[in-house]
Design an enzyme around this catalytic site. Structure first.
Site, PDB file in Angstrom:
ATOM      1  N   GLY A  71      -5.642 -10.546   7.668  1.00 19.56           N
ATOM      2  CA  GLY A  71      -6.411  -9.474   7.909  1.00 19.56           C
ATOM      3  C   GLY A  71      -6.308  -8.978   9.552  1.00 19.56           C
ATOM      4  CB  THR A  72      -5.748 -10.914  12.371  1.00 18.48           C
ATOM      5  OG1 THR A  72      -7.152 -11.459  12.437  1.00 18.48           O
ATOM      6  CG2 THR A  72      -5.407 -10.625  14.087  1.00 18.48           C
ATOM      7  CG  ASN A 151     -17.289  -9.112  10.642  1.00 14.12           C
ATOM      8  OD1 ASN A 151     -17.214  -8.125  11.057  1.00 14.12           O
ATOM      9  ND2 ASN A 151     -17.178 -10.128  11.489  1.00 14.12           N
ATOM     10  CD  GLN A 179     -16.471 -10.141   5.574  1.00 10.42           C
ATOM     11  OE1 GLN A 179     -17.263 -10.477   4.663  1.00 10.42           O
ATOM     12  NE2 GLN A 179     -15.899 -11.126   6.494  1.00 10.42           N
ATOM     13  CB  SER A 199      -7.913 -11.249   4.667  1.00 13.29           C
ATOM     14  OG  SER A 199      -7.578 -12.703   5.036  1.00 13.29           O
ATOM     15  CB  ALA A 200      -5.402 -14.309   0.713  1.00 10.22           C
ATOM     16  CG  HIS A 201      -9.062 -16.511   4.885  1.00  8.18           C
ATOM     17  ND1 HIS A 201     -10.304 -17.006   5.506  1.00  8.18           N
ATOM     18  CD2 HIS A 201      -8.561 -15.657   5.746  1.00  8.18           C
ATOM     19  CE1 HIS A 201     -10.320 -16.333   6.794  1.00  8.18           C
ATOM     20  NE2 HIS A 201      -9.157 -15.558   6.812  1.00  8.18           N
ATOM     21  CB  CYS A 325     -14.629 -14.122  15.771  1.00 11.96           C
ATOM     22  SG  CYS A 325     -14.180 -13.926  14.158  1.00 11.96           S
TER      23      CYS A 325
HETATM   24  C1  LIG Z   1     -11.967 -12.257   8.439  1.00 14.01           C
HETATM   25  C2  LIG Z   1     -11.855 -10.962   8.975  1.00 14.01           C
HETATM   26  C3  LIG Z   1     -10.769 -10.306   9.590  1.00 14.01           C
HETATM   27  C4  LIG Z   1      -9.740 -11.251   9.948  1.00 14.01           C
HETATM   28  O1  LIG Z   1      -8.824 -11.584   8.858  1.00 14.01           O
HETATM   29  P1  LIG Z   1      -7.909 -12.782   9.012  1.00 14.01           P
HETATM   30  O2  LIG Z   1      -7.058 -12.947   7.599  1.00 14.01           O
HETATM   31  O3  LIG Z   1      -8.818 -14.106   9.178  1.00 14.01           O
HETATM   32  O4  LIG Z   1      -6.968 -12.695  10.230  1.00 14.01           O
HETATM   33  C5  LIG Z   1     -10.520  -9.142  10.148  1.00 14.01           C
HETATM   34  N1  LIG Z   1     -11.690  -8.359   9.510  1.00 14.01           N
HETATM   35  C6  LIG Z   1     -12.634  -8.828   9.298  1.00 14.01           C
HETATM   36  C7  LIG Z   1     -13.905  -7.798   9.014  1.00 14.01           C
HETATM   37  C8  LIG Z   1     -12.864  -9.936   8.827  1.00 14.01           C
HETATM   38  O5  LIG Z   1     -14.276 -10.444   8.217  1.00 14.01           O
END
Ligand SMILES: *Cc1c(COP(=O)(O)O)cnc(C)c1O
Length: 388
Positions: A71-72, A151, A179, A199-201, A325
């Site tokens: 996601g980052t 988030n 999210q 983001s996959a995780h 974070c």
């Molecule tokens: C977790 C998150 C990210 C970052 O995603 P990563 O895959 O951990 O780099 C970005 N935006 C939101 C809203 C998130 O919850």
């Protein structure tokens, strides 16, 4: 002791089906997707299958999906990619004060390099007012970036309205949907976005892989330079197992999302109500209706969020203060501050986020444990000496 995991917004476990689907791409099917022989082409085929599955989840076309390291990176690529592609023509970006750090820190990076950034405020529910976007937008605005759901407090933003305003103003529109993708409906056409991060995780896939949706015709510069992978937009040998994992996670999420959201809303509302009944001086965070199905965010008056988190951990319960974070840095949440909460309340924040393996029993366990912890901490609290 049974562990009660209530931090699905921080990360989710990888589903067993996803791990199984990934496994061959570490071993037998290890080829480089850029190689011409069949080993390579097998890996290439697996990436394209995953691309189709991810596209289907958000009603996009496969060629509009660009795989990233998460996601980052998707957020960085959206902001910096558009900013660099607009250089010399447009130099303004609109975002909000409650974005994830992946967007906010990228905006600050661009600000230091001469871009003008407008950080829109939010109301007490954490909601951006579309009229503020309308007022801020100018012919120099290259990009509007507003997250789909927050988030920390779970508030879902009026993305469709903002998308229309951005379009009318001639600006690109990006949303961080990390999210929401795989949890509630995400349709890139209904939302009216040019760019969307996932983001996959956060949807039962592996860590270190994600995607940026880039609507056909949207001009972005690359951040990675090298080979011709991802249609020359993101050089580097692909994370084949990770991408396969994201594809399968996206497919399964699409099948189960609606039913699962219903179930989570039930648990969410039960947890909220139960906490309100059992603990005094609670403040409820976020919008009561326009919110994620799995998020409960509260401020517990007169005590520190960190003390509660550590005490809950002793009883096997994993929750977080504002977000994963900010909890490492112990900095008060920028989201709750933007919502106008006084610092003393912000320090008592707890975020519960539920998911696939959360049960009614888990909620009951919180009811058993948390009120006792609150009573114990309040008995020691210097803050309670002068109640309001
Ligand atoms: C977790 C998150 C990210 C970052 O995603 P990563 O895959 O951990 O780099 C970005 N935006 C939101 C809203 C998130 O919850």
């Amino acid at each position: 002791m049974k562990r009660v995991y209530l931090d699905y917004a921080a990360t989710t476990p990888t589903r067993p089906e996803v791990v199984e689907a990934m496994r061959p791409y570490f071993t037998e099917a290890f080829g480089n997707p850029s190689s011409l022989y069949s080993y390579g082409q097998e890996a290439k085929g697996a990436i394209e299958t995953a691309r189709t599955k991810v596209a289907a989840l958000i009603n996009a076309r496969a060629e509009e999906i660009l795989f990233t390291s998460g996601g980052t990176e998707a957020d960085n690529l959206a902001l910096v990619g558009v900013a660099y592609a607009s250089e010399g023509k447009k130099d303004h970006i609109i975002t909000s004060m409650i974005e994830h750090h992946a967007v906010l820190e990228t905006a600050k990076f661009l600000e230091k390099r001469g871009f003008k950034i407008t950080y829109l405020p939010v109301d007490a529910y954490g909601m951006v007012n579309p009229d503020d976007v309308r007022k801020a937008i100018t012919p120099k605005t290259a990009l509007v970036s507003i997250m789909h759901a927050n988030n920390e407090v779970g508030t879902i933003q009026p993305i469709e309205e903002i998308g229309q305003i951005a379009k009318d103003g001639g600006a690109y529109f990006h949303t961080d949907a990390v999210q929401t993708t795989g949890h509630i409906e995400v349709d890139v056409n209904k939302l009216g976005v040019n760019l969307l991060s996932m983001s996959a995780h956060k949807l039962y896939g592996p860590k270190g892989v994600g995607a940026l949706y880039v609507r056909k015709g949207t001009r972005i510069a690359s951040l990675m330079h090298g080979g011709e992978q991802e249609r020359r937009r993101r050089a580097g040998t692909e994370n084949v197992p990770g991408i396969v994992g994201l594809g399968v996670a996206a497919e399964l999420a699409g099948e189960e999302m609606r039913e699962e959201a219903e179930r989570l809303i039930g648990l969410r509302d039960r947890l909220t109500q139960g906490l309100m009944e059992r603990i005094e001086h609670l403040h409820y965070n976020g919008h009561p209706l326009k919110r994620l199905p799995n998020n409960v965010s509260i401020c517990v008056g007169f005590i520190e969020g960190e003390s509660m988190v550590l005490n809950l951990d002793l009883d096997g319960i994993c929750v977080s203060t504002g977000s994963a974070c900010s909890s490492a840095s112990l900095e008060p949440s920028h989201v709750l501050a933007a919502m106008g909460l006084p610092p003393e309340l912000v320090h008592g924040t707890l975020r519960f986020t539920m998911g696939k393996w959360t049960t009614e029993g888990d909620i009951e366990r919180v009811f058993e444990v948390l009120p006792k912890i609150v009573a114990k901490l309040r008995a020691m609290s210097p803050l309670l000496k002068s109640p309001r």
